[in-house]
Motif scaffolding. Sequence first.
Motif, PDB file in Angstrom:
ATOM      1  N   PRO A 485       0.816  -1.217   0.000  1.00 56.48           N
ATOM      2  CA  PRO A 485       0.000   0.000   0.000  1.00 56.48           C
ATOM      3  C   PRO A 485       0.850   1.269   0.000  1.00 56.48           C
ATOM      4  O   PRO A 485       0.456   2.285  -0.580  1.00 56.48           O
ATOM      5  N   GLU A 486       2.021   1.220   0.620  1.00 60.71           N
ATOM      6  CA  GLU A 486       2.901   2.388   0.667  1.00 60.71           C
ATOM      7  C   GLU A 486       3.364   2.772  -0.731  1.00 60.71           C
ATOM      8  O   GLU A 486       3.390   3.952  -1.093  1.00 60.71           O
ATOM      9  N   GLN A 487       3.747   1.773  -1.529  1.00 55.95           N
ATOM     10  CA  GLN A 487       4.155   2.056  -2.906  1.00 55.95           C
ATOM     11  C   GLN A 487       2.982   2.573  -3.721  1.00 55.95           C
ATOM     12  O   GLN A 487       3.137   3.469  -4.557  1.00 55.95           O
ATOM     13  N   ILE A 519      -6.191  -4.654   4.332  1.00 61.41           N
ATOM     14  CA  ILE A 519      -7.115  -3.758   3.633  1.00 61.41           C
ATOM     15  C   ILE A 519      -8.253  -4.556   3.008  1.00 61.41           C
ATOM     16  O   ILE A 519      -9.429  -4.157   3.060  1.00 61.41           O
ATOM     17  N   MET A 520      -7.942  -5.718   2.448  1.00 65.16           N
ATOM     18  CA  MET A 520      -8.978  -6.559   1.858  1.00 65.16           C
ATOM     19  C   MET A 520      -9.994  -7.011   2.909  1.00 65.16           C
ATOM     20  O   MET A 520     -11.195  -7.102   2.635  1.00 65.16           O
ATOM     21  N   GLN A 524      -7.873  -2.574   7.981  1.00 62.72           N
ATOM     22  CA  GLN A 524      -6.991  -1.405   7.865  1.00 62.72           C
ATOM     23  C   GLN A 524      -7.477  -0.563   6.695  1.00 62.72           C
ATOM     24  O   GLN A 524      -7.759  -1.090   5.615  1.00 62.72           O
ATOM     25  N   PRO A 525      -7.589   0.758   6.870  1.00 62.85           N
ATOM     26  CA  PRO A 525      -8.070   1.605   5.763  1.00 62.85           C
ATOM     27  C   PRO A 525      -6.950   1.915   4.777  1.00 62.85           C
ATOM     28  O   PRO A 525      -5.765   1.850   5.103  1.00 62.85           O
ATOM     29  N   LEU A 541     -13.120  -4.306  -4.313  1.00 64.12           N
ATOM     30  CA  LEU A 541     -13.003  -3.093  -5.115  1.00 64.12           C
ATOM     31  C   LEU A 541     -13.145  -1.877  -4.210  1.00 64.12           C
ATOM     32  O   LEU A 541     -14.113  -1.771  -3.447  1.00 64.12           O
ATOM     33  N   LEU A 542     -12.172  -0.968  -4.291  1.00 64.74           N
ATOM     34  CA  LEU A 542     -12.195   0.273  -3.529  1.00 64.74           C
ATOM     35  C   LEU A 542     -12.330   1.443  -4.490  1.00 64.74           C
ATOM     36  O   LEU A 542     -11.813   1.396  -5.622  1.00 64.74           O
ATOM     37  N   ARG A 543     -12.995   2.492  -3.999  1.00 64.73           N
ATOM     38  CA  ARG A 543     -13.210   3.686  -4.809  1.00 64.73           C
ATOM     39  C   ARG A 543     -12.675   4.901  -4.081  1.00 64.73           C
ATOM     40  O   ARG A 543     -12.744   4.983  -2.851  1.00 64.73           O
TER      41      ARG A 543
END
Length: 548
Positions: A485-487, A519-520, A524-525, A541-543
């Motif tokens: 997620p950081e990348q 996150i999945m 964790q957001p 799926l995130l928006r």
Amino acid sequence: MVDERRSGPGGEGGEGAGGQEGPARPPARAALIVLVLAAAVYAAYLARTDFHVLPREDTMEAVAAARELAAGRGFTTRAAVPSMVAGLAERGREDPPWPSATRAPLPVMAIAALTHVTSEPTAVALSSGVFFVLSVPLVFLLGDRLGGRGAGALAACGYTLSPAGLWYGVTGLTESSTIFALAAVAYLFTFRLTWPVALAAGGAVGIGYLGRSTMMLWAPLMVLFVLWRSWDAGWLRAVGRALMFCIPLIIAMVWWGLQMQHLAGEFGYSAQQDISTRRDTGLYPGRGSSHVLESWGTLEFIRAHPGVMARKYARIAERAWPDFVTMGGMALLVALFVAEMVVVLAGGKRVRLHWLVYALAAEQLLLLPLASYGHGGVSVNRYLDPLGPLCATLGAAFGFELLRRYGASMRLAVIPLGLIVALMAVPTLFDLAVGPYHQEALERARTLAGYLSSHGSQDDVVVSTHHALVAWSPGMYAIGLPLTPEQFLRMHEQMVPADWVHIKHRPGNRGMTVAWEPIMAGEQPLPGFEIVKRFDDGGVLLRRTDRS
């Protein structure tokens, strides 16, 4: 060795079996019959299978680029990977649409042209199928030149029914065009090397380069072969023929190099070389070299990680070299090629073409460990498979030479030779027996594509573990999901803002998504994004939250 006297074009002598030269004409009528039969078999196989309906990942990337080309936007694409985005950002070219720097131009051009006359799935299949059908008579002619009509028939049948033939021929992959180029060059090189022959062989190499950049590495060996074969005519003619051979390849390289200069800001820019060099090094989870926000030059990376590259080389060489004979799924005929190579290296006489094929195979075996191994081929590796039909054709000619030498009955030989072809054909016969079996995967693709299409727009950027599918099915801009997620946040904030994030564990490559599991699971957001959809296949799926 068998003394069969054959000819080159224009009545000039060429190399036949045993290296003899003589006046005869190529069997054009037989080659035409082989061409028609190959087309019929291909049509039947295509009608029964459905690989072309849900293309492979790299084919989907080619389709995404072909759509842009057909729409008049040049060699650009809607599909990218993080390492390519990082490389383009260094050149100030990270905004979409991106240059098509991971796919060869030949399939892109073929698919784009064919979509004007047929449906896209059929265009994908025909982009490789045309070269497959054309290469079958070339394999037949080469086998006929080296070992007689029977050897040509055996080589053509074995190639057609093997995975190197029909399977690659419907996938839209570049192996078929590479096989076509190699078969054309080898066949032309059995003739006396006049300048028209050298120019025609160079044209085949130019076509091969546009389908596969590896041709650039094989070309120097071919140039040396032209010089060697022509030296008796005088050094000036030898150099002239070598230059004639080089002209089409140089034109192809300069043309494609200028395309990338215009789009990427660097002559001949290729993101694929960087990905292949760093793959299988153990420095990244799974096979995630393309999903790291890094960009390296090939020599730069080797100098920075000499120990890592040495270990990678040893590990891949240990696995790949013993499996050499299985390339292209044509193991039984390639084994005959290896047996002949032992005889020749032990002092047996042979036509000079064999030495070029030995050199090409050796070079590829030595270079393979620098790249990768076992990524999606149907036998050993897609880096070796294109050489399979060429080596198998030489093996078929040697097999018929042995039959003649030992006085075997050619009629009775049909039975064991037919068994050899049948054994090599098992994978393709299995496909015919099972029929279409990718429909379930296609439905899953439609589920994701349907949601994105109904809730987003064509200009949205989707970062996904299945970026090629997103670029192909809903036709949005798609980037491969970075490993962490950081990348992703660095890419999102500093390079290309994302509208959607799609995460799904990839079979056999879970290491690429393990950092995303919190996150999945919703534990964790992901700053700036929210989960909007969970799919039955486990995908999430995130928006982006600030979308209007």
